[in-house]
Write a protein that holds these residues in place. Structure first.
Motif, PDB file in Angstrom:
ATOM      1  N   HIS A   1       8.352  48.524  21.804  1.00 38.40           N
ATOM      2  CA  HIS A   1       9.558  49.101  22.387  1.00 38.40           C
ATOM      3  C   HIS A   1       9.244  50.355  23.195  1.00 38.40           C
ATOM      4  O   HIS A   1       8.254  51.037  22.970  1.00 38.40           O
ATOM      5  CB  HIS A   1      10.607  49.411  21.308  1.00 38.40           C
ATOM      6  N   SER A   2      10.125  50.596  24.171  1.00 38.60           N
ATOM      7  CA  SER A   2      10.062  51.792  25.003  1.00 38.60           C
ATOM      8  C   SER A   2      11.480  52.065  25.486  1.00 38.60           C
ATOM      9  O   SER A   2      12.390  51.269  25.239  1.00 38.60           O
ATOM     10  CB  SER A   2       9.107  51.594  26.178  1.00 38.60           C
TER      11      SER A   2
ATOM     12  N   SER B   1      -0.336  51.124  27.586  1.00 36.34           N
ATOM     13  CA  SER B   1      -0.079  52.565  27.645  1.00 36.34           C
ATOM     14  C   SER B   1      -0.993  53.369  26.721  1.00 36.34           C
ATOM     15  O   SER B   1      -0.722  54.517  26.441  1.00 36.34           O
ATOM     16  CB  SER B   1       1.378  52.835  27.273  1.00 36.34           C
TER      17      SER B   1
ATOM     18  N   HIS C   1       1.017  50.421  22.815  1.00 35.03           N
ATOM     19  CA  HIS C   1       0.833  49.082  23.358  1.00 35.03           C
ATOM     20  C   HIS C   1      -0.337  49.140  24.322  1.00 35.03           C
ATOM     21  O   HIS C   1      -0.606  50.172  24.939  1.00 35.03           O
ATOM     22  CB  HIS C   1       2.121  48.636  24.055  1.00 35.03           C
TER      23      HIS C   1
ATOM     24  N   CYS D   1       7.918  60.036  22.651  1.00 38.86           N
ATOM     25  CA  CYS D   1       9.142  59.527  23.289  1.00 38.86           C
ATOM     26  C   CYS D   1       9.931  60.588  24.041  1.00 38.86           C
ATOM     27  O   CYS D   1      10.862  60.265  24.758  1.00 38.86           O
ATOM     28  CB  CYS D   1      10.033  58.884  22.236  1.00 38.86           C
TER      29      CYS D   1
ATOM     30  N   ALA E   1       9.547  57.445  27.142  1.00 35.56           N
ATOM     31  CA  ALA E   1       9.063  56.770  25.931  1.00 35.56           C
ATOM     32  C   ALA E   1       8.211  55.573  26.329  1.00 35.56           C
ATOM     33  O   ALA E   1       8.702  54.595  26.885  1.00 35.56           O
ATOM     34  CB  ALA E   1      10.229  56.329  25.058  1.00 35.56           C
ATOM     35  N   LYS E   2       6.922  55.663  26.060  1.00 32.22           N
ATOM     36  CA  LYS E   2       5.967  54.620  26.440  1.00 32.22           C
ATOM     37  C   LYS E   2       6.004  53.464  25.432  1.00 32.22           C
ATOM     38  O   LYS E   2       6.353  53.648  24.269  1.00 32.22           O
ATOM     39  CB  LYS E   2       4.552  55.199  26.492  1.00 32.22           C
ATOM     40  N   PRO E   3       5.601  52.260  25.875  1.00 35.16           N
ATOM     41  CA  PRO E   3       5.602  51.102  24.965  1.00 35.16           C
ATOM     42  C   PRO E   3       4.699  51.345  23.751  1.00 35.16           C
ATOM     43  O   PRO E   3       3.552  51.753  23.873  1.00 35.16           O
ATOM     44  CB  PRO E   3       5.050  49.966  25.830  1.00 35.16           C
ATOM     45  N   HIS E   4       5.277  51.118  22.574  1.00 38.80           N
ATOM     46  CA  HIS E   4       4.550  51.274  21.321  1.00 38.80           C
ATOM     47  C   HIS E   4       5.224  50.420  20.254  1.00 38.80           C
ATOM     48  O   HIS E   4       6.290  49.852  20.483  1.00 38.80           O
ATOM     49  CB  HIS E   4       4.503  52.742  20.889  1.00 38.80           C
TER      50      HIS E   4
END
Length: 138
Positions: A102-103, A129, A126, A30, A58-61
């Motif tokens: 979330h990201s 990503s 996710h 993140c 912060a990438k979607p995870h």
């Protein structure tokens, strides 16, 4: 007033006083983070892990076990929760239960509380990503 020590740790009573800047700063998925309470503090059986994160891409995870609380200390931006964007500014609080993708977008300094923890094996990129997240983990 005297300067505080770098660390006040009492394993017997499970207490800890740690000051920002007295832990190693590291890159995370993140952004850059200071680990205030984390894996190294497991002997204390902490109820949560606490990191201060300078959000930077912060990438979607999502997490399957961890609930996260974000409290914005400084800056502004957007948190995306299951595809829905929410504006954030200093003083905003976000509750992210397990399973929510979330990201974050923008430049924010965020206090992140992971309950019970934010363990590496509970970070799941996710589908959009996964390649980028795998590169960060190396």
């Amino acid at each position: 007033m005297p300067n505080p020590p770098d660390l006040a740790l009492d394993v017997k009573n499970r207490t800890l006083v740690r000051h920002e800047g007295h832990t190693a700063r590291e890159r995370s998925a993140c952004g850059w983070r200071d680990r205030l309470i984390s894996a190294e503090d497991a002997p204390l059986s902490p109820a949560a892990w606490v990191h201060v994160v300078d959000i930077d891409g912060a990438k979607p995870h999502f997490h399957t076990r961890s609930t996260e609380l974000y409290y914005v200390l400084d800056g502004d931006g957007v948190v995306v929760l299951d595809g829905v964007e929410h504006a954030l500014k200093k003083g905003s609080l976000v509750h992210i239960p397990p399973g929510v993708v979330h990201s974050a977008i923008g430049r924010m300094r965020v206090l992140v509380v992971g309950i019970p923890d934010i363990a590496p094996d509970d970070y799941h990129a996710h589908a959009d990503s996964q390649g980028e997240a795998a590169a960060l983990e190396k």
